[in-house]
Design a protein around this motif. Structure first.
Motif, mmCIF file in Angstrom:
data_model
loop_
_atom_site.group_PDB
_atom_site.id
_atom_site.type_symbol
_atom_site.label_atom_id
_atom_site.label_comp_id
_atom_site.label_asym_id
_atom_site.label_seq_id
_atom_site.Cartn_x
_atom_site.Cartn_y
_atom_site.Cartn_z
ATOM 1 N N HIS B 593 0.857 -1.190 0.000
ATOM 2 C CA HIS B 593 0.000 0.000 0.000
ATOM 3 C C HIS B 593 0.885 1.229 0.000
ATOM 4 N N CYS B 630 -4.248 5.989 -0.722
ATOM 5 C CA CYS B 630 -3.282 4.934 -1.064
ATOM 6 C C CYS B 630 -2.816 5.165 -2.500
ATOM 7 N N ASP B 632 -0.742 3.008 -4.256
ATOM 8 C CA ASP B 632 -0.397 1.769 -4.970
ATOM 9 C C ASP B 632 -1.685 1.008 -5.251
ATOM 10 N N CYS B 634 -3.926 -1.287 -5.041
ATOM 11 C CA CYS B 634 -3.772 -2.458 -4.185
ATOM 12 C C CYS B 634 -4.887 -3.469 -4.340
ATOM 13 N N HIS B 638 -9.270 0.049 -4.469
ATOM 14 C CA HIS B 638 -8.129 0.926 -4.191
ATOM 15 C C HIS B 638 -8.526 2.402 -4.271
ATOM 16 N N MET B 641 -9.747 3.761 -1.203
ATOM 17 C CA MET B 641 -8.837 3.730 -0.056
ATOM 18 C C MET B 641 -8.314 5.152 0.164
HETATM 19 CU CU CU Z 1 -4.078 0.335 -0.868
#
Ligand code: CU
Lengths: 225, 663
Positions: B593, B630, B632, B634, B638, B641
């Motif tokens: 992350h 976040c 990345d 993920c 995501h 996030m």
């Molecule tokens: Cu993430």
């Protein structure tokens, strides 16, 4: 055939005794191996994730597998798989201990009916345990969080009891493991102990009357029955 | 009119004809040369098959290439030439927050302060019994002298150590046979210790310091001792192996000790030197107390894998040996003009020194050198260091006909391969016979070359990588700056075969490679959360919290697919400094992350591997509500996030609070 039966005849009771001992020992192995394995494959998990169900615990490929499965499952609203929340994992080991104890009793007392009763009860309990496993799978797969981020109408996520099933991006493969094999062997040996003795008492008499002169060892077998 | 040629006397015609015949002969010869080089080449389809690694299949070797002025190491697969990872070492890396996160900032600390860039030249794999063992990779920082150690279980930099009294840490970091020491020789001689003196007092005040860094079995490095050498430029090094394992060899140029216009003034003498240092003797002299204590402040920065945090240790003073006081410690071997690479063959007997302004290679024999020392075949001395007789140590000369030999590596069949910078080629020659066996052009101007294990006792002599300096016409143009490039050759047969061109990061100076079968099985997949001893770790979502301590706010935050805990934070005031301590709770391979917050003036982002904790410092600049998220990709959610942090004016009465999932 006759010759073989002839040779075995003197020890049939003893063979039943050995079968019963084998049944008990085989049951002890159940503690040391997983009963069932569920493997999940997905494009993101090319090597697969494996979950093992034991008589007393649930494990994975490594210490983190359950956490990883739970993270994946939470997207569709499945509950966390928490081995501590499964009461069966607490009392099944004792139930098995009880069965092993009864098996030892049957082995010590060398009674045919006890072999039969033991194997029968054991088989019944095993079927019930498998049914219980199925119920858990059903519960995990069907009782989903209504606020789950991913909702597919009509979709349930129950893994197969035995076999392969496709669940969204996952292919779930569920198969018995070593301990289930030991359980099956135990039950078969239990029944075998019963059948083995029966064949000694019934068939040997026939054999004796029809074909064979009695010898001392056969006589001793007959005497016992 | 008659042609002029017939009007001339025969005495003139004959030499002319001879000239024409000679020309024709040369043309023929060059045609033949071209044909023979074509015989070494293979068609594109065959080359493609040799380097093609099918989807889902693995490369045979990991190659580690220095990023040159990018200050990094890049990891490639061979034979495919695919780039796997860039390991930040001496430069901040916004991609993963290296040098930005509080945990990694100390790795870039020096006695000059925080230095977020360097010029990294020579990756070097750790060795056991002279064979690369896959434990660590070392690399030098040339500009502000440092040596770094990369852990090959995690492919992360775990230590950087500064080298005092040194400048231009170029002849570094070559390891001894069992990684007892890593060397760090200075390219530039400087006043030692540093002081304010006229530059033209060079000959009086300037010294060249060669450093020996002890490597503990744990990998931790310590500066053990330094040897004070004459004020030459120490260019490259290699440790001996086998019979020569107690020795380290350094090339030096500028034995003229010039301090201006070196291209002329340091190219006057016909011979410079290879300095041979017996490190076993040095160890003994240190133990006997024959050292001097010299000032020199330096940093040793260690990344503790259990706390996931680097710490700086400041050291003062260093033990130095003066060769004149330590007989048998150093010998100088005369080597042709301005030698560059110094390379020891797998047997440990032959030391190849390439005069970069020369056409030939001089190969010295370790046995002969030992004999010359015993028989005192000296040719004077420099600063009390005996100079051995050139002829007494010479094993052979490779007459190459190329120009500008730089570096040599070896295969497992008794062959050596040398790059020629000026004539832009790789030349294969045989040890012992000193005969050239093959030559292949490169595109263009190769510096180092690398054979997996090619500087060790056990080369895996299947491939050769030439690290080229120029790429004109080889790739699509990208404005004035063209890509950097390497070329892969197959050296399994009699003739070298060019298989592949591939672009590289920064300017790769040197490279090392090791079979994937050694590194792959030991590669870490996650950081264990259970063993995470970072003081700011948050191991469960229940422990997530925000703590105020005066003007300092510590946010203990967790990340898991696909949310932060907490994701709503209020009660921060302008003037506060916020430390986001992020812990990635995942324990699944490749479940990384990221974390970034708006308006982060001094920093980058964080990239957290499973089980890692990292801290990002954020000084709010404005009042408002700022998102963090976040970085990345993920999971499927995501993009969800994310979270908010509210910054209020100092006068506002907003209580500190935090939550996740509270509607
Ligand atoms: Cu993430």
């Amino acid at each position: 055939m006759k010759t073989l039966r002839h040779i075995m005849a003197p020890g049939k009771k003893r063979i039943a005794h050995v079968f019963m001992l084998g049944a008990v020992i085989s049951s002890v192995f159940i503690y040391f191996f997983p009963l069932w394995k569920i493997t999940l494959y997905a494009p993101q998990y090319p090597q697969g994730i494996r979950m093992y169900i034991w008589i007393h615990k649930i494990t994975g490929d490594d210490a983190y597998t359950l956490q990883n499965i739970n993270i994946l499952n939470h997207y569709v609203g499945m509950k966390d798989i928490d081995p501590h929340a499964v009461p069966e994992l607490h009392y099944f080991p004792y139930a098995l201990a009880g069965i092993i104890f009864l098996g030892i009793m049957a082995w010590l007392m060398k009674k045919r009916w006890m072999y039969l009763a033991w194997a029968f009860v054991y088989a019944l309990l095993s079927v019930m345990a498998i049914y219980d496993f199925y119920r858990w799978e059903y519960d995990y797969g069907h009782h989903l969080d209504p606020k789950a981020p991913i909702k597919v109408p009509g979709m349930a996520y129950q893994p197969p009891l035995i076999g392969v099933k496709h669940l969204l991006n996952f292919t779930a493969i569920s198969l018995p493991e070593w301990a289930a094999g030991f359980m099956l062997v135990s039950i078969i040996l239990g029944f075998a102990a019963f059948i083995c003795c029966r064949s000694t008492s019934v068939k040997e008499q026939i054999n004796h009357h029809d074909l064979l002169p009695a010898d001392s060892s056969q006589a001793s077998v007959l005497l016992h029955h | 009119m008659k042609p002029i040629i017939f009007s001339r006397p025969m005495t003139q015609v004959i030499p002319m004809l001879a000239g024409i015949i000679a020309m024709a002969g040369l043309l023929l010869a060059s045609c033949q040369a071209r044909r023979s080089s074509e015989a070494g080449a293979i068609n594109a389809q065959e080359a493609a098959q040799r380097v093609y690694v099918a989807p889902g299949k693995y490369d045979e070797f990991y190659a580690f290439m220095s990023g040159g002025y990018s200050g990094q190491v890049s990891v490639y697969g061979l034979p495919s030439g695919r780039l796997f990872k860039i390991i930040p070492v001496f430069s901040q890396n916004p991609e993963n927050g290296y040098g930005y996160s509080e945990e990694t900032k100390p790795l870039l600390m020096t006695s000059y302060g925080f230095i977020p860039w360097d010029d990294a030249h020579h990756p070097e794999l750790s060795q056991t019994n002279g064979v690369p063992d896959g434990r660590w990779l070392f690399i030098n920082a040339n500009n502000t002298p440092r040596v770094a150690r990369i852990d090959l279980k995690t492919f992360e930099t775990v230590e950087t150590i500064e080298i005092p009294n040194s400048a231009g840490n170029h002849s570094s970091p070559f390891v001894t046979e069992n990684t007892e020491y890593v060397v760090a020789g200075t390219r530039f001689s400087v006043p030692t210790p540093q002081q304010d003196v006229p530059i033209d007092s060079y000959k009086k005040n300037f010294k060249g310091v060669l450093s020996f860094i002890k490597v503990e079995p744990s990998g931790d490095m310590d500066l053990a001792f330094q040897v004070i050498m004459p004020g030459f430029d120490y260019d490259l090094a290699h440790a001996g192996k086998g019979k020569s394992k107690d020795w380290v060899f350094f090339t030096c140029y500028n034995s003229e000790e010039a301090h201006t216009l070196l291209e002329v003034n340091a190219s006057q003498k016909d011979k410079d030197f290879v300095a041979a240092i017996n490190w076993k003797k040095a160890e003994a002299y240190i133990q006997q107390g024959k050292y001097h204590q010299m000032p020199g402040t330096y940093y040793d920065n260690r990344f503790d894998t259990s706390t996931q945090t680097a710490r700086s240790f400041v050291h003062k003073g260093v033990k130095v040996l003066i060769p004149a006081e330590c007989p048998g410690l150093v010998y100088l071997i005369p080597a042709p003009k301005s030698p560059h690479g110094v390379d020891v063959d797998p047997s440990g007997n032959y030391i190849v020194a390439n005069g970069k302004l020369n056409a030939d290679l001089s190969v010295f024999s370790f046995d002969k050198m030992q004999q010359a020392i015993q028989q005192k075949q000296f040719d004077g001395e420099v600063n009390g260091i005996p100079v051995l007789k050139f002829d007494a140590t010479l094993a052979g000369i490779v007459k190459s006909g190329g120009l500008g030999p730089l570096h040599t590596e070896f295969d497992d069949k008794g062959n050596a391969y040398t790059t020629f910078f000026i004539s832009s080629e790789v030349v294969k020659w045989k040890l012992g016979t000193w005969q050239v066996e093959d030559r292949q052009p490169t595109f263009y101007s190769p510096g180092h070359l690398m054979i997996p294990g090619g500087d060790s006792r056990k080369p895996w002599g299947k491939y050769l990588v030439a690290l080229n300096k120029i790429t004109k016409d080889r790739y699509l143009p990208t404005g004035p700056e063209l890509c950097q490039s390497a070329q892969l050759f197959d050296i399994s047969g009699d003739k070298m075969k060019l298989l592949l061109d591939f672009p590289t990061v920064g300017e790769p100076h040197y490279a090392q490679a090791i079979p994937a079968s050694i590194l792959m099985p030991q590669s870490d997949k996650i950081y264990s959360l259970a063993n995470n001893r970072n003081p700011y770790v948050t191991k469960t979502e229940k422990e997530a919290r925000v703590v105020r301590n005066g003007r300092r706010i510590d946010v203990y935050m967790t990340e898991i697919r696909s949310h932060f805990v907490p994701d709503n934070i209020e009660g921060i005031h302008l003037g506060d400094t916020v430390y986001f301590h992020l812990t990635n709770l995942e324990q699944d391979w490749d479940a990384a992350h990221g974390f970034a917050v708006e308006g982060n003036r001094d920093n980058a982002e964080l990239l957290l591997m499973p089980g890692q904790t990292k801290t990002l410092k954020w000084v709010p600049q404005r009042v408002g509500v700022f998102p963090f998220y976040c970085t990345d990709f993920c999971s499927a959610l995501h993009q969800e996030m994310q979270g908010y942090i509210r910054v209020s004016a100092p006068a506002e009465q907003v209580a500190l609070s935090w939550s996740t999932g509270k509607e």
